[in-house]
Scaffold this motif. Structure first.
Motif, PDB file in Angstrom:
ATOM      1  N   GLY A 111       0.460  -6.387  12.290  1.00  0.00           N
ATOM      2  CA  GLY A 111       0.610  -5.550  13.469  1.00  0.00           C
ATOM      3  C   GLY A 111      -0.382  -5.905  14.562  1.00  0.00           C
ATOM      4  N   LYS A 112      -0.931  -7.126  14.487  1.00  0.00           N
ATOM      5  CA  LYS A 112      -1.952  -7.576  15.445  1.00  0.00           C
ATOM      6  C   LYS A 112      -1.462  -7.578  16.889  1.00  0.00           C
ATOM      7  N   THR A 113      -0.289  -8.219  17.093  1.00  0.00           N
ATOM      8  CA  THR A 113       0.215  -8.347  18.461  1.00  0.00           C
ATOM      9  C   THR A 113       0.568  -6.973  19.025  1.00  0.00           C
ATOM     10  N   ASP A 250       2.265   5.621   9.913  1.00  0.00           N
ATOM     11  CA  ASP A 250       3.453   6.472   9.985  1.00  0.00           C
ATOM     12  C   ASP A 250       4.383   6.190   8.813  1.00  0.00           C
ATOM     13  N   GLY A 273      -2.680   2.801  13.861  1.00  0.00           N
ATOM     14  CA  GLY A 273      -1.372   2.637  14.502  1.00  0.00           C
ATOM     15  C   GLY A 273      -0.386   3.549  13.792  1.00  0.00           C
ATOM     16  N   THR A 274       0.362   4.301  14.579  1.00  0.00           N
ATOM     17  CA  THR A 274       1.253   5.291  13.959  1.00  0.00           C
ATOM     18  C   THR A 274       2.698   5.121  14.416  1.00  0.00           C
TER      19      THR A 274
HETATM   20  P1  GDP Z   1       1.439  -9.602  13.822  1.00  0.00           P
HETATM   21  O1  GDP Z   1       2.201 -10.695  13.148  1.00  0.00           O
HETATM   22  O2  GDP Z   1       0.198  -9.234  13.077  1.00  0.00           O
HETATM   23  O3  GDP Z   1       1.176  -9.857  15.262  1.00  0.00           O
HETATM   24  O4  GDP Z   1       2.351  -8.276  13.698  1.00  0.00           O
HETATM   25  P2  GDP Z   1       3.325  -7.598  14.772  1.00  0.00           P
HETATM   26  O5  GDP Z   1       2.553  -6.935  15.841  1.00  0.00           O
HETATM   27  O6  GDP Z   1       4.376  -8.555  15.162  1.00  0.00           O
HETATM   28  O7  GDP Z   1       3.947  -6.422  13.890  1.00  0.00           O
HETATM   29  C1  GDP Z   1       4.780  -6.681  12.767  1.00  0.00           C
HETATM   30  C2  GDP Z   1       5.819  -5.570  12.673  1.00  0.00           C
HETATM   31  O8  GDP Z   1       5.195  -4.342  12.408  1.00  0.00           O
HETATM   32  C3  GDP Z   1       6.603  -5.381  13.973  1.00  0.00           C
HETATM   33  O9  GDP Z   1       7.943  -5.138  13.648  1.00  0.00           O
HETATM   34  C4  GDP Z   1       5.961  -4.145  14.596  1.00  0.00           C
HETATM   35  O10 GDP Z   1       6.856  -3.422  15.400  1.00  0.00           O
HETATM   36  C5  GDP Z   1       5.571  -3.357  13.357  1.00  0.00           C
HETATM   37  N1  GDP Z   1       4.438  -2.455  13.575  1.00  0.00           N
HETATM   38  C6  GDP Z   1       3.224  -2.742  14.100  1.00  0.00           C
HETATM   39  N2  GDP Z   1       2.420  -1.657  14.111  1.00  0.00           N
HETATM   40  C7  GDP Z   1       3.144  -0.642  13.577  1.00  0.00           C
HETATM   41  C8  GDP Z   1       2.867   0.752  13.298  1.00  0.00           C
HETATM   42  O11 GDP Z   1       1.772   1.299  13.534  1.00  0.00           O
HETATM   43  N3  GDP Z   1       3.885   1.469  12.737  1.00  0.00           N
HETATM   44  C9  GDP Z   1       5.095   0.897  12.432  1.00  0.00           C
HETATM   45  N4  GDP Z   1       6.021   1.682  11.874  1.00  0.00           N
HETATM   46  N5  GDP Z   1       5.375  -0.382  12.672  1.00  0.00           N
HETATM   47  C10 GDP Z   1       4.429  -1.158  13.241  1.00  0.00           C
END
Ligand code: GDP
Length: 295
Positions: A111-113, A250, A273-274
């Motif tokens: 969820g980094k991005t 969440d 993050g929720t």
């Molecule tokens: P990254 O690869 O670390 O950059 O991860 P992304 O930001 O692409 O997130 C991966 C997935 O997790 C995406 O589908 C996001 O929408 C989802 N996501 C990120 N943060 C949250 C959160 O707090 N809650 C939920 N339910 N989904 C999240």
């Protein structure tokens, strides 16, 4: 959030409510149930054991059996200890740099991005800052694109160099750009992998050394429980990061990561993050979370 843990703790305290006179045996029985509830929530065994031992010592120290409402006192002791377990005081974010540089680390999919966008939005709307988002994932063009989508949605500029394969240079150039254009916070989103590997660690470590961020944040999916804690340890060993971001709170998480991470890496959880929306970010308040868990 943590509903199962709340239910189990509630049931544990019912043991005390069922008795006219409370004995040491009832208290021990209650604490055994508390420990079981923590283990069910995926809290590490030693942490759960130390937790109930500490509560027991405090309960005996305060002569819990002779107080008017021993049940309530025990709930309070558990609440205080849960608060400590999650870090005690609320941990702020250091925005003292000029510009402030924030480095995001964590595995792919954590969820980094998404969180980089949420943090930029939070700083823009709540802290009156002018943030710049930086795409340092040199492996996945889709990741750069995703950051542009996020940036667009909140009206925050994104810096990228799609042809450049050197994340250190990109990050350094982004900081120069920020200085020239009057951005006061630079949020550097880095490449993650599916699991911890040496190459990824070397890369983020190089970026970290080169840009000397005021805040290095480790992002982790709360749903991954004890794995989250192990990953945190691996990243902390390399980066000595400043704080943890727990995402996906969440979801149907049992709570293990939130309750164990502070003890293992001795770094505070700063935000959670929720949800998937840009507004779904909360400052992490250990005491409020403990109150919520105890209903
Ligand atoms: P990254 O690869 O670390 O950059 O991860 P992304 O930001 O692409 O997130 C991966 C997935 O997790 C995406 O589908 C996001 O929408 C989802 N996501 C990120 N943060 C949250 C959160 O707090 N809650 C939920 N339910 N989904 C999240």
């Amino acid at each position: 959030m943590f509903d199962n843990l709340s239910d189990k703790l509630d049931k544990a305290f019912h043991i005390l409510k069922g008795h006219g006179k409370i004995t040491e045996v009832n208290v021990a029985e209650t604490l055994k149930e508390v420990r079981r509830a923590l283990l069910d929530a995926d809290v590490n065994f030693k942490i759960a054991k130390d937790f109930t031992n500490t509560v027991k010592e405090k309960a005996l120290g305060q002569d819990v059996l002779t107080t008017l409402q021993p049940g309530q006192l025990l709930v309070k002791l558990v609440k205080d200890e849960l608060t400590e377990l999650m870090g005690g005081d609320v941990a702020g974010i250091n925005l003292s740099g000029n510009p402030t540089v924030i480095l995001m680390s964590g595995l792919q999919g954590s969820g980094k991005t998404t969180f980089s966008g949420k943090l930029a939005n939070y700083l823009l709307t709540k802290k009156n800052k002018k943030p710049l988002l930086v795409a340092c994932d040199i492996y996945r063009p889709a990741a750069i694109q995703q950051l542009y989508v996020v940036g667009d949605s909140i009206g925050v500029e994104v810096y990228s160099e799609p042809e450049n394969k050197n994340p250190v240079e990109i990050a350094q150039n982004a900081i120069k750009h920020a200085k020239a254009k009057g951005f006061d916070v630079v949020i550097v989103d880095t490449a993650g992998r599916l699991a911890v590997d040496t190459e990824m660690m070397n890369e983020i470590s190089r970026v970290h050394k080169a840009i000397q961020p005021q805040e290095t944040l480790f992002v982790v999916d709360a749903m991954t429980g004890q794995d989250a804690v192990n990953t945190a340890k691996a990243f902390n060993d390399i980066l000595n990061f400043d704080g943890v971001i727990l995402t996906k709170l969440d979801g149907d998480t049992r709570g293990g990561a939130a309750l164990s991470i502070k003890t293992v890496v001795n770094k505070p959880i700063k935000f959670v993050g929720t949800g998937e929306k840009m507004e779904a970010i909360d400052v992490f308040y250990p005491v409020r979370m403990a109150e919520r868990i105890l209903g």
